[in-house]
Design a protein around this motif. Sequence first.
Motif, PDB file in Angstrom:
ATOM      1  N   ASP A  17       6.816  20.534   1.937  1.00  0.00           N
ATOM      2  CA  ASP A  17       6.557  21.857   2.602  1.00  0.00           C
ATOM      3  C   ASP A  17       5.162  22.441   2.389  1.00  0.00           C
ATOM      4  O   ASP A  17       4.560  23.142   3.316  1.00  0.00           O
ATOM      5  CB  ASP A  17       7.588  22.836   2.118  1.00  0.00           C
ATOM      6  N   LYS A  18       4.568  22.139   1.382  1.00  0.00           N
ATOM      7  CA  LYS A  18       3.335  22.824   0.937  1.00  0.00           C
ATOM      8  C   LYS A  18       2.273  21.632   0.482  1.00  0.00           C
ATOM      9  O   LYS A  18       2.504  21.189  -0.808  1.00  0.00           O
ATOM     10  CB  LYS A  18       3.332  23.612  -0.227  1.00  0.00           C
ATOM     11  N   PRO A  19       1.265  21.098   1.241  1.00  0.00           N
ATOM     12  CA  PRO A  19       0.482  20.009   0.662  1.00  0.00           C
ATOM     13  C   PRO A  19      -0.554  20.303  -0.255  1.00  0.00           C
ATOM     14  O   PRO A  19      -0.846  21.462  -0.536  1.00  0.00           O
ATOM     15  CB  PRO A  19      -0.582  19.897   2.145  1.00  0.00           C
ATOM     16  N   ASP A  20      -0.458  19.289  -1.288  1.00  0.00           N
ATOM     17  CA  ASP A  20      -1.032  19.166  -2.529  1.00  0.00           C
ATOM     18  C   ASP A  20      -2.505  18.717  -2.109  1.00  0.00           C
ATOM     19  O   ASP A  20      -2.901  17.325  -2.328  1.00  0.00           O
ATOM     20  CB  ASP A  20      -0.577  18.736  -3.661  1.00  0.00           C
ATOM     21  N   LEU A  21      -3.283  19.335  -1.478  1.00  0.00           N
ATOM     22  CA  LEU A  21      -4.603  18.801  -1.038  1.00  0.00           C
ATOM     23  C   LEU A  21      -5.571  18.171  -1.997  1.00  0.00           C
ATOM     24  O   LEU A  21      -6.003  17.104  -1.577  1.00  0.00           O
ATOM     25  CB  LEU A  21      -5.547  20.006  -0.161  1.00  0.00           C
ATOM     26  N   PRO A  22      -5.621  18.674  -3.089  1.00  0.00           N
ATOM     27  CA  PRO A  22      -6.623  18.056  -4.117  1.00  0.00           C
ATOM     28  C   PRO A  22      -6.114  16.498  -4.452  1.00  0.00           C
ATOM     29  O   PRO A  22      -6.773  15.782  -4.818  1.00  0.00           O
ATOM     30  CB  PRO A  22      -6.753  19.081  -5.345  1.00  0.00           C
ATOM     31  N   ARG A  23      -4.675  16.546  -4.624  1.00  0.00           N
ATOM     32  CA  ARG A  23      -4.139  15.453  -4.990  1.00  0.00           C
ATOM     33  C   ARG A  23      -4.206  14.326  -3.850  1.00  0.00           C
ATOM     34  O   ARG A  23      -4.432  13.370  -4.174  1.00  0.00           O
ATOM     35  CB  ARG A  23      -2.667  15.666  -5.403  1.00  0.00           C
ATOM     36  N   ILE A  24      -4.058  14.771  -2.707  1.00  0.00           N
ATOM     37  CA  ILE A  24      -4.017  14.110  -1.504  1.00  0.00           C
ATOM     38  C   ILE A  24      -5.454  13.389  -1.339  1.00  0.00           C
ATOM     39  O   ILE A  24      -5.722  12.228  -1.148  1.00  0.00           O
ATOM     40  CB  ILE A  24      -3.584  14.674  -0.353  1.00  0.00           C
ATOM     41  N   GLU A  79      -8.638  11.974   9.168  1.00  0.00           N
ATOM     42  CA  GLU A  79      -9.790  11.745   9.707  1.00  0.00           C
ATOM     43  C   GLU A  79     -11.059  11.371   8.932  1.00  0.00           C
ATOM     44  O   GLU A  79     -11.651  10.550   9.233  1.00  0.00           O
ATOM     45  CB  GLU A  79     -10.271  12.755  10.839  1.00  0.00           C
ATOM     46  N   LYS A  80     -11.327  12.061   7.897  1.00  0.00           N
ATOM     47  CA  LYS A  80     -12.366  11.985   7.108  1.00  0.00           C
ATOM     48  C   LYS A  80     -12.397  10.585   6.416  1.00  0.00           C
ATOM     49  O   LYS A  80     -13.342   9.998   6.224  1.00  0.00           O
ATOM     50  CB  LYS A  80     -12.642  12.912   5.847  1.00  0.00           C
ATOM     51  N   TYR A  81     -11.268  10.236   6.049  1.00  0.00           N
ATOM     52  CA  TYR A  81     -11.041   8.842   5.426  1.00  0.00           C
ATOM     53  C   TYR A  81     -10.362   7.724   6.018  1.00  0.00           C
ATOM     54  O   TYR A  81     -10.118   6.579   5.629  1.00  0.00           O
ATOM     55  CB  TYR A  81     -10.114   9.142   4.279  1.00  0.00           C
ATOM     56  N   GLY A  82     -10.252   7.963   7.200  1.00  0.00           N
ATOM     57  CA  GLY A  82      -9.771   6.987   8.522  1.00  0.00           C
ATOM     58  C   GLY A  82      -8.521   6.523   8.017  1.00  0.00           C
ATOM     59  O   GLY A  82      -8.301   5.234   8.180  1.00  0.00           O
ATOM     60  N   ILE A 131       0.760  -1.155   0.039  1.00  0.00           N
ATOM     61  CA  ILE A 131      -0.038  -0.195  -0.045  1.00  0.00           C
ATOM     62  C   ILE A 131       0.701   1.107   0.050  1.00  0.00           C
ATOM     63  O   ILE A 131       1.958   1.176   0.419  1.00  0.00           O
ATOM     64  CB  ILE A 131      -0.882   0.322   1.038  1.00  0.00           C
ATOM     65  N   PHE A 132       0.279   2.543  -0.441  1.00  0.00           N
ATOM     66  CA  PHE A 132       0.994   3.468  -0.395  1.00  0.00           C
ATOM     67  C   PHE A 132       0.532   4.686   0.322  1.00  0.00           C
ATOM     68  O   PHE A 132      -0.517   4.892   0.408  1.00  0.00           O
ATOM     69  CB  PHE A 132       0.973   4.082  -1.915  1.00  0.00           C
ATOM     70  N   CYS A 133       1.503   5.471   0.850  1.00  0.00           N
ATOM     71  CA  CYS A 133       1.333   6.817   1.607  1.00  0.00           C
ATOM     72  C   CYS A 133       1.431   7.719   0.775  1.00  0.00           C
ATOM     73  O   CYS A 133       2.559   8.175  -0.016  1.00  0.00           O
ATOM     74  CB  CYS A 133       2.226   6.956   2.942  1.00  0.00           C
ATOM     75  N   ALA A 134       0.503   8.872   0.794  1.00  0.00           N
ATOM     76  CA  ALA A 134       0.496   9.972   0.063  1.00  0.00           C
ATOM     77  C   ALA A 134       1.768  11.100   0.619  1.00  0.00           C
ATOM     78  O   ALA A 134       1.635  11.348   1.761  1.00  0.00           O
ATOM     79  CB  ALA A 134      -0.631  10.887  -0.190  1.00  0.00           C
ATOM     80  N   GLY A 135       2.799  11.131   0.003  1.00  0.00           N
ATOM     81  CA  GLY A 135       3.896  12.116   0.400  1.00  0.00           C
ATOM     82  C   GLY A 135       3.691  13.513   0.489  1.00  0.00           C
ATOM     83  O   GLY A 135       2.942  14.162  -0.417  1.00  0.00           O
ATOM     84  N   VAL A 136       3.793  14.150   1.606  1.00  0.00           N
ATOM     85  CA  VAL A 136       3.524  15.682   1.746  1.00  0.00           C
ATOM     86  C   VAL A 136       4.936  16.343   2.477  1.00  0.00           C
ATOM     87  O   VAL A 136       5.537  15.881   3.184  1.00  0.00           O
ATOM     88  CB  VAL A 136       2.607  15.894   2.932  1.00  0.00           C
ATOM     89  N   ASP A 176     -10.080   7.413  -3.954  1.00  0.00           N
ATOM     90  CA  ASP A 176      -9.996   6.179  -4.642  1.00  0.00           C
ATOM     91  C   ASP A 176      -9.010   5.171  -4.186  1.00  0.00           C
ATOM     92  O   ASP A 176      -8.766   4.068  -4.837  1.00  0.00           O
ATOM     93  CB  ASP A 176      -9.744   6.769  -6.100  1.00  0.00           C
ATOM     94  N   LYS A 177      -8.647   5.228  -2.900  1.00  0.00           N
ATOM     95  CA  LYS A 177      -7.863   4.354  -2.219  1.00  0.00           C
ATOM     96  C   LYS A 177      -6.541   3.923  -2.851  1.00  0.00           C
ATOM     97  O   LYS A 177      -5.713   3.264  -2.767  1.00  0.00           O
ATOM     98  CB  LYS A 177      -8.492   2.877  -1.928  1.00  0.00           C
ATOM     99  N   LYS A 178      -6.260   4.924  -3.890  1.00  0.00           N
ATOM    100  CA  LYS A 178      -4.717   4.882  -4.362  1.00  0.00           C
ATOM    101  C   LYS A 178      -3.808   4.935  -3.283  1.00  0.00           C
ATOM    102  O   LYS A 178      -2.629   4.571  -3.229  1.00  0.00           O
ATOM    103  CB  LYS A 178      -4.513   6.091  -5.326  1.00  0.00           C
ATOM    104  N   TYR A 179      -4.022   5.828  -2.172  1.00  0.00           N
ATOM    105  CA  TYR A 179      -3.298   6.036  -0.983  1.00  0.00           C
ATOM    106  C   TYR A 179      -4.025   5.613   0.121  1.00  0.00           C
ATOM    107  O   TYR A 179      -5.223   5.950   0.171  1.00  0.00           O
ATOM    108  CB  TYR A 179      -2.800   7.597  -0.932  1.00  0.00           C
TER     109      TYR A 179
END
Length: 286
Positions: free
Chosen positions: A88-95, A131-134, A81-86, A101-104
């Motif tokens: 200095d500036k979070p790309d919130l739409p990508r995350i 929190e929203k996606y658990g 499984i994969f963690c969305a990397g964050v 879609d459970k890519k991350y």
Amino acid sequence: MKIFLPVLLAACPAFAQMPDGIIDAHMHTEFTGEPERTSGISLTRENFLRELKDNGVIGAVSMTGPGGAGYDASLAEKGVIFCAGVGDKPDLPRIEAGLKDKKYRCVKIYLGYAHRYAYDPIYEPVYALAEKYGVPVVFHTGDTYSAKAKLKYADPLTVDEVAVDHPKVNFVLAHCGNPWIESAAELAYKNPNVYLDGSAFLIGDLRKVPPEGLEKYMTKPLSWTFGFIDNPEKLMFGTDWPLTAVGPYLKAFREAIPSKHWKAVFRDNAAKVFGITVPAPAPDKL
């Protein structure tokens, strides 16, 4: 003198059985084809898959870069499984799109590399998404792999404020905050939503490290950490591959953990924290 086998097994951890399948809670899957500069491991998909197979790894958590580098959807069939990397500036739409879609299945914030504290307001929307996606949030803590990183931001103690303010989110301190293992252990002991992964206590070719070095800089610190938190559900096995090979790291890590807790530390804890489904054992092992 007759010695019953169960007694022998309890007295000699070397004879105890590892769980039927291991989960590595901290790996990287950016395959450039080049040798990793410290370990010398060739960064190829084939090498990665060989490491999993040779060491009985049935699941893994891959930490992608802030732009998504290292994501490989085809590895899902191997239990990765994969963690969305964050950064200095979070790309919130990508995350959010990746979480939806459970890519991350988790989020990784690169403290130290990003010159911000965990409690910086810019990360608040990330915690809200977790929190929203658990899903859990992993923080890089402790020593960094870049001289341009700033260590004050990677001090594990700075995560306490976030853990308290977001009780519904699980947080993982990568590398047990090494060398600040006492702070990391205290956070995991105090906060019910904080967990530790024991990756990268040592990196490089561990076959070249003298036994006393392995004991001093890896086995003893991990053993102390595990004992202090006093909860076998709080520590997860991880390597930080390809910074070190799985086999030698697994062997040294195993020496730090009482054999009765191997199943928890080497598989079940990561399965629970990251929501990884563990395959049912083969019928002949039931």
